[in-house]
Design a protein around this motif. Structure first.
Motif, PDB file in Angstrom:
ATOM      1  N   LEU A 272     -21.906   6.762  18.858  1.00 41.46           N
ATOM      2  CA  LEU A 272     -21.956   5.578  19.719  1.00 41.46           C
ATOM      3  C   LEU A 272     -23.061   4.634  19.289  1.00 41.46           C
ATOM      4  O   LEU A 272     -22.862   3.406  19.225  1.00 41.46           O
ATOM      5  N   LEU A 273     -24.232   5.169  18.991  1.00 43.48           N
ATOM      6  CA  LEU A 273     -25.350   4.331  18.560  1.00 43.48           C
ATOM      7  C   LEU A 273     -25.012   3.592  17.278  1.00 43.48           C
ATOM      8  O   LEU A 273     -25.276   2.389  17.138  1.00 43.48           O
ATOM      9  N   GLN A 274     -24.401   4.303  16.348  1.00 49.59           N
ATOM     10  CA  GLN A 274     -24.042   3.684  15.073  1.00 49.59           C
ATOM     11  C   GLN A 274     -23.000   2.592  15.242  1.00 49.59           C
ATOM     12  O   GLN A 274     -23.075   1.533  14.624  1.00 49.59           O
ATOM     13  N   VAL A 275     -22.011   2.822  16.100  1.00 43.15           N
ATOM     14  CA  VAL A 275     -20.959   1.823  16.338  1.00 43.15           C
ATOM     15  C   VAL A 275     -21.555   0.535  16.881  1.00 43.15           C
ATOM     16  O   VAL A 275     -21.298  -0.565  16.371  1.00 43.15           O
ATOM     17  N   TYR A 276     -22.370   0.639  17.927  1.00 40.80           N
ATOM     18  CA  TYR A 276     -22.935  -0.563  18.536  1.00 40.80           C
ATOM     19  C   TYR A 276     -23.953  -1.247  17.616  1.00 40.80           C
ATOM     20  O   TYR A 276     -24.058  -2.477  17.604  1.00 40.80           O
ATOM     21  N   PHE A 277     -24.681  -0.464  16.841  1.00 39.49           N
ATOM     22  CA  PHE A 277     -25.644  -1.045  15.895  1.00 39.49           C
ATOM     23  C   PHE A 277     -24.939  -1.885  14.848  1.00 39.49           C
ATOM     24  O   PHE A 277     -25.323  -3.037  14.586  1.00 39.49           O
ATOM     25  N   ASN A 278     -23.903  -1.330  14.235  1.00 40.88           N
ATOM     26  CA  ASN A 278     -23.212  -2.058  13.165  1.00 40.88           C
ATOM     27  C   ASN A 278     -22.406  -3.235  13.690  1.00 40.88           C
ATOM     28  O   ASN A 278     -22.337  -4.281  13.040  1.00 40.88           O
ATOM     29  N   ALA A 297     -15.498 -12.285  15.127  1.00 37.44           N
ATOM     30  CA  ALA A 297     -15.143 -11.179  16.024  1.00 37.44           C
ATOM     31  C   ALA A 297     -14.440 -10.037  15.282  1.00 37.44           C
ATOM     32  O   ALA A 297     -14.859  -8.875  15.393  1.00 37.44           O
ATOM     33  N   PRO A 298     -13.382 -10.304  14.492  1.00 39.08           N
ATOM     34  CA  PRO A 298     -12.781  -9.201  13.732  1.00 39.08           C
ATOM     35  C   PRO A 298     -13.758  -8.558  12.760  1.00 39.08           C
ATOM     36  O   PRO A 298     -13.711  -7.343  12.542  1.00 39.08           O
ATOM     37  N   GLY A 299     -14.662  -9.369  12.176  1.00 38.91           N
ATOM     38  CA  GLY A 299     -15.652  -8.814  11.263  1.00 38.91           C
ATOM     39  C   GLY A 299     -16.566  -7.818  11.951  1.00 38.91           C
ATOM     40  O   GLY A 299     -16.890  -6.760  11.408  1.00 38.91           O
ATOM     41  N   ALA A 300     -16.992  -8.143  13.181  1.00 44.97           N
ATOM     42  CA  ALA A 300     -17.824  -7.221  13.947  1.00 44.97           C
ATOM     43  C   ALA A 300     -17.060  -5.942  14.286  1.00 44.97           C
ATOM     44  O   ALA A 300     -17.613  -4.843  14.248  1.00 44.97           O
ATOM     45  N   LEU A 301     -15.785  -6.088  14.589  1.00 46.28           N
ATOM     46  CA  LEU A 301     -14.968  -4.937  14.971  1.00 46.28           C
ATOM     47  C   LEU A 301     -14.671  -4.041  13.775  1.00 46.28           C
ATOM     48  O   LEU A 301     -14.633  -2.813  13.899  1.00 46.28           O
ATOM     49  N   ILE A 302     -14.469  -4.645  12.608  1.00 47.96           N
ATOM     50  CA  ILE A 302     -14.275  -3.850  11.392  1.00 47.96           C
ATOM     51  C   ILE A 302     -15.558  -3.078  11.078  1.00 47.96           C
ATOM     52  O   ILE A 302     -15.521  -1.917  10.665  1.00 47.96           O
ATOM     53  N   VAL A 335     -13.933   8.735  20.974  1.00 44.77           N
ATOM     54  CA  VAL A 335     -14.733   7.596  21.448  1.00 44.77           C
ATOM     55  C   VAL A 335     -14.207   6.258  20.940  1.00 44.77           C
ATOM     56  O   VAL A 335     -14.625   5.201  21.426  1.00 44.77           O
ATOM     57  N   GLU A 336     -13.301   6.288  19.964  1.00 41.46           N
ATOM     58  CA  GLU A 336     -12.894   5.059  19.278  1.00 41.46           C
ATOM     59  C   GLU A 336     -12.379   3.977  20.233  1.00 41.46           C
ATOM     60  O   GLU A 336     -12.879   2.846  20.240  1.00 41.46           O
ATOM     61  N   VAL A 337     -11.370   4.289  21.025  1.00 44.53           N
ATOM     62  CA  VAL A 337     -10.708   3.249  21.808  1.00 44.53           C
ATOM     63  C   VAL A 337     -11.593   2.674  22.904  1.00 44.53           C
ATOM     64  O   VAL A 337     -11.772   1.454  22.980  1.00 44.53           O
ATOM     65  N   PRO A 338     -12.173   3.481  23.803  1.00 44.24           N
ATOM     66  CA  PRO A 338     -13.005   2.872  24.842  1.00 44.24           C
ATOM     67  C   PRO A 338     -14.193   2.095  24.294  1.00 44.24           C
ATOM     68  O   PRO A 338     -14.544   1.036  24.828  1.00 44.24           O
ATOM     69  N   VAL A 339     -14.806   2.604  23.231  1.00 44.47           N
ATOM     70  CA  VAL A 339     -15.952   1.906  22.652  1.00 44.47           C
ATOM     71  C   VAL A 339     -15.520   0.584  22.039  1.00 44.47           C
ATOM     72  O   VAL A 339     -16.157  -0.464  22.241  1.00 44.47           O
ATOM     73  N   MET A 340     -14.424   0.583  21.299  1.00 46.29           N
ATOM     74  CA  MET A 340     -13.981  -0.659  20.657  1.00 46.29           C
ATOM     75  C   MET A 340     -13.516  -1.679  21.685  1.00 46.29           C
ATOM     76  O   MET A 340     -13.711  -2.881  21.507  1.00 46.29           O
ATOM     77  N   LEU A 341     -12.917  -1.235  22.771  1.00 48.92           N
ATOM     78  CA  LEU A 341     -12.532  -2.175  23.825  1.00 48.92           C
ATOM     79  C   LEU A 341     -13.757  -2.818  24.460  1.00 48.92           C
ATOM     80  O   LEU A 341     -13.721  -3.988  24.855  1.00 48.92           O
TER      81      LEU A 341
END
Length: 364
Positions: A272-278, A297-302, A335-341
């Protein structure tokens, strides 16, 4: 120059399957655990089915192909040529994905599992979890990025280019980055030949087949037939393959999951920390360099999401389906879907930070 506020856009929604993906993952987890515990002999036979001397599980490989092939069919690699006219967004995406993301994940995993969480997990499992997290971060997302881009009103052509370039770079960078970081951060051995098999089986083969299919079928039947019939025909196949893969992975991991429920929550922390950091880093750089929102926005999500199918298959190939490394990649699925949403929601709320631009072709 004053920032132009984007006009309101119509609220977009996920499909029924995508909206409840976390539910399906949970159901597959339960079904897999029941299968693994109730039918251990059957699970053992499935786990033992491997290509000769490759350590690659045959059922998982077939299911991964059925997922990856439809994803790759969407990619028009000729669109990459036009990105030179608007290079900032793609350069930031590639920087975050390949220079920052794997190394930041290696650091966070090392910090958490070797130091902060080691009293609860032990040193042996720490190495396995570090390896799994690194493998997860070294594989940038492909298919689901198109969903996240759609929900943020991203430029579809530019998103396609970002995904295409990441897929091409995976052919070259995935194996050496995984080997370097896993050996450095966890101390586990990474057999390069086995890792190379994973790249060939799970990236090169489906990518080559999809590229060939796209060229041949478009020339034969036309782009309209290809997109409206051929691509759509594979959509249910890919969904069924994804859910079946999850059942198999959780069946192989049944003993691990039941014996270590706390570990699942602990593994999620550095992910989770890594996802939000990047995601924050990519989004911030996009704003700093005045990249339009439809690209930012897509760049941040990728930069935040992962190709969890490839990661799980690679971890299983390297360390076995019952390993801690494979379990770590499974947590990435959870964690992928809820975090990415949540990242999608943040991007949509901060749309006014960026200049307005009508989505256009990547080369225009």
């Amino acid at each position: 120059m004053a920032t132009t506020v984007n006009p309101p856009v119509a609220k977009k929604r996920l499909s029924f399957f995508e909206r409840y993906l976390s539910v399906w993952v949970g159901l597959c987890m339960a079904a897999g655990v029941v299968l693994g515990r109730s039918f251990p002999e059957l699970t053992g036979r499935l786990r033992a089915m491997e290509f000769d001397h490759s350590q690659i599980n045959i059922p998982i490989a077939v299911l991964i192909w059925l997922m990856i092939y439809p994803m790759m069919l969407k990619i028009d690699f000729s669109s990459i040529l036009g990105v030179r006219r608007r290079p900032k967004g793609i350069l930031i995406t590639l920087f975050v994905n390949w220079v920052v993301k794997p190394f930041s994940m290696a650091f966070f995993a090392w910090l958490f599992f070797r130091h902060l969480l080691v009293p609860w997990i032990g040193p042996a499992q720490a190495d396995q979890y570090i390896a799994g997290c690194i493998i997860l971060a070294a594989a940038p997302c492909t298919a689901m990025v198109f969903v996240w881009s759609y929900l943020t009103d991203g430029d579809p052509a530019y998103t396609l280019v970002q995904v295409a370039l990441n897929d091409l770079l995976m052919l070259i960078l995935f194996a050496p980055i995984v080997r370097l970081l896993v050996a450095g951060a966890s101390g586990l051995e990474v057999p390069f030949q086995v890792l190379l098999y994973s790249v060939i089986v799970f990236i090169v083969i489906p990518l080559a087949l999809a590229s060939l299919s796209r060229v041949v079928l478009i020339r034969w039947k036309g782009i309209v037939w290809f997109e409206n019939y051929y691509l759509k025909a594979f959509h249910p196949v890919a969904i069924i393959a994804l859910l079946t893969t999850l059942v198999f992975i959780f069946a192989f991991q049944a003993d691990n999951i039941l014996a270590k429920p706390l570990h699942i929550a602990l593994i999620a922390l550095p992910i989770l920390l890594q996802v939000y950091f990047n995601a924050s880093l990519a989004y911030g750089l996009m704003r700093l360099f005045k990249v339009p929102f439809s690209v930012a926005a897509p760049g941040a999500l990728i930069g935040a999401s992962n190709f969890f199918e490839l990661a799980a298959a690679t971890a299983i190939t390297l360390y076995g389906p019952e390993s801690g490394a494979a379990l770590a990649t499974v947590v990435g699925v959870l964690v992928e879907v809820p975090v990415m949403l949540s990242v999608v929601a943040f991007c949509n709320r901060t749309r006014h930070w960026f200049s307005s631009e009508v989505p256009q072709a990547a080369g225009s």
